[in-house]
Scaffold this active site. Structure first.
Site, short mmCIF file in Angstrom:
data_model
loop_
_atom_site.label_atom_id
_atom_site.label_comp_id
_atom_site.label_asym_id
_atom_site.label_seq_id
_atom_site.Cartn_x
_atom_site.Cartn_y
_atom_site.Cartn_z
CG PHE A 26 -1.90 1.18 1.14
CD1 PHE A 26 -3.05 1.08 0.37
CD2 PHE A 26 -1.64 2.38 1.79
CE1 PHE A 26 -3.94 2.16 0.25
CE2 PHE A 26 -2.52 3.45 1.68
CZ PHE A 26 -3.66 3.34 0.91
CG ASP B 14 5.61 3.50 2.12
OD1 ASP B 14 5.58 4.01 3.25
OD2 ASP B 14 4.62 3.48 1.36
CE LYS C 146 -1.04 5.30 7.91
NZ LYS C 146 -0.72 4.86 6.56
C1 LIG Z 1 -0.98 5.13 5.09
C2 LIG Z 1 0.09 4.74 4.16
C3 LIG Z 1 0.31 5.47 2.96
C4 LIG Z 1 -0.57 6.60 2.53
O1 LIG Z 1 -0.56 7.68 3.42
P1 LIG Z 1 -1.70 8.82 3.30
O2 LIG Z 1 -1.26 9.83 4.32
O3 LIG Z 1 -3.00 8.19 3.60
O4 LIG Z 1 -1.62 9.35 1.92
C5 LIG Z 1 1.37 5.07 2.16
N1 LIG Z 1 2.15 4.04 2.50
C6 LIG Z 1 1.97 3.33 3.63
C7 LIG Z 1 2.89 2.19 3.95
C8 LIG Z 1 0.91 3.63 4.48
O5 LIG Z 1 0.70 2.91 5.57
#
Ligand SMILES: *Cc1c(COP(=O)(O)O)cnc(C)c1O
Length: 396
Positions: free
Chosen positions: A137, A222, A251
């Site tokens: 994700f 990420d 986050k």
């Molecule tokens: C939540 C998340 C995103 C996206 O972040 P947003 O602030 O919702 O755009 C991208 N990568 C990872 C691993 C995430 O957990």
């Protein structure tokens, strides 16, 4: 306005993209949230791994309110001390050379993809491929949902940008077959979160790093969910002995104030010239003042040591629960305070029932209970949530 009026209004006025739980939250204190009827909830979601310092953490609320009184926003055409401080802290912590701030995780990944492409094109104009993992994700903008290896997020939004391909996470052979000199970057979550809490296998990330180096591809990690101390290290990649060329964060980085960031090496950063990338809000003094508190608080030995210790305690308790309910829990996974319990059936009902008993937990990927609480929880909070889950399982 009553609770029901708020539900009705939301049903009428708000874009219907969230499967919301039927409570109206009003305030928080420590690791507890309170709803509009004064009910108390133990929070094991933390706004989806965001509220790392819990609620009402005074150094954070003071920093935000002091900064709000002085200057909320001024544009990146000018300098602020808050941003200079936050960038220095982030480069020092990551061992990378340059940081950039934006407003969300998707935007951080979007920036990482842009800079990786530009860097690759400076070597060879056909070097553009971005390899990501199935079940990953990375966000919901057009490029980041293309990077996200879950087709259901992509359906109906095409045409999607070209140049993305996918491999099985933890399968080094498949990556070895796919990667080539046309690969600009391999982009992975250090620990997959939304896809069901999947940590990397022993040695996997090191081999990914080697393959990237062999083919002149950048490694983008990420750490939007796994970073900011959640794994027990500030960056989860520290656990696996690798370092990326680009790391993305969001986050928990500002303890609840919207922010995103990426950091990279000088070599990569130099491909961007003034005007090549930018943001209006990103890294404004309000968000950076909040980030500075998190960046001062989380990366200490004591703080991270506690996350590791409580995470181990929590994981042991989850394994015990698995022994007690082998027909319900299939697997327990994760690191630090990023833990998952895979169920043998969809988890939404469990989450609803635990909510009725007074705790907020989460399900991801359909059947994985995901625990990503504030990093300040104590053993007693783990005991409390485990008792509630046990009560719910006992009735299954
Ligand atoms: C939540 C998340 C995103 C996206 O972040 P947003 O602030 O919702 O755009 C991208 N990568 C990872 C691993 C995430 O957990």
């Amino acid at each position: 306005m009553t609770k029901d009026e708020i539900f009705d209004r939301d049903g009428k006025d708000y874009l219907p993209v969230f499967n919301r739980y039927k409570i109206v939250l009003e305030r928080g204190e420590g690791v507890y949230l309170y709803d509009s009827e004064g009910r108390k909830y133990l929070d094991f979601l933390a706004g989806i791994a965001v509220n790392v310092l819990g609620y009402g953490y005074k150094p954070l609320t003071d920093a935000v309110s002091d900064q709000a009184k002085k200057l909320i926003h001024c544009s990146n055409l000018y300098y602020t001390k808050a941003q200079a401080d936050a960038a220095e802290k982030l480069t020092k912590l990551s061992g990378l050379d340059r940081a950039f701030f934006c407003n969300s995780g998707a935007e951080a990944n979007e920036g990482a993809i842009k800079i990786a492409r530009k860097y690759a094109h400076s070597i060879d104009e056909n070097k553009s491929e971005i390899i990501t993992a199935w079940d990953s994700f990375h966000g919901r903008t057009i490029a980041t949902l293309t990077a996200t290896g879950q087709p259901h997020y992509q359906e109906g939004f095409g045409p999607l940008p070209a140049g993305f391909s996918y491999v099985k996470y933890n399968d080094i052979d498949e990556l070895g077959e796919k990667i080539s000199d046309k690969t600009a970057a391999v982009m992975l979550e250090t620990i997959q979160g939304e896809g069901g809490v999947h940590p990397p296998k022993d040695g996997y990330l090191k081999k990914v790093r080697d393959l990237c180096d062999k083919h002149g591809a950048l490694l983008i990690l990420d750490e939007i969910q796994s970073g900011i101390g959640r794994s027990g290290k500030f960056f989860a990649y520290e656990k696996y002995g690798v370092s990326p060329d680009i790391v993305t964060l969001a986050k928990g980085l500002a303890g609840g104030v919207p922010i995103g960031a990426f950091a990279t090496t000088e070599k990569v950063a130099t491909v961007l010239k003034p005007g090549d990338h930018g943001t209006t809000f990103g890294g404004n003094p309000l968000a950076c003042a909040a980030a500075n508190v998190v960046l001062d608080t989380v990366p200490t030995k004591e703080f991270l040591g506690r996350v590791e210790k409580i995470g181990e305690y929590f994981k042991k308790k989850l394994f015990k629960l698995k022994e007690k309910y082998p027909d319900i829990i299939k697997d327990v996974r994760g690191e630090g305070l990023m833990l998952g319990a895979e169920l043998t059936f969809p988890g939404r009902e469990i989450v609803d029932e635990v909510l009725k008993k007074g705790a907020i937990i989460n399900v991801t990927s359909g059947n994985v209970l995901r625990f990503i609480p504030p990093l300040i929880i104590e053993m007693q909070h783990v005991d409390e949530v485990m008792e509630l889950i046990d009560e719910v399982f006992a009735k299954k």
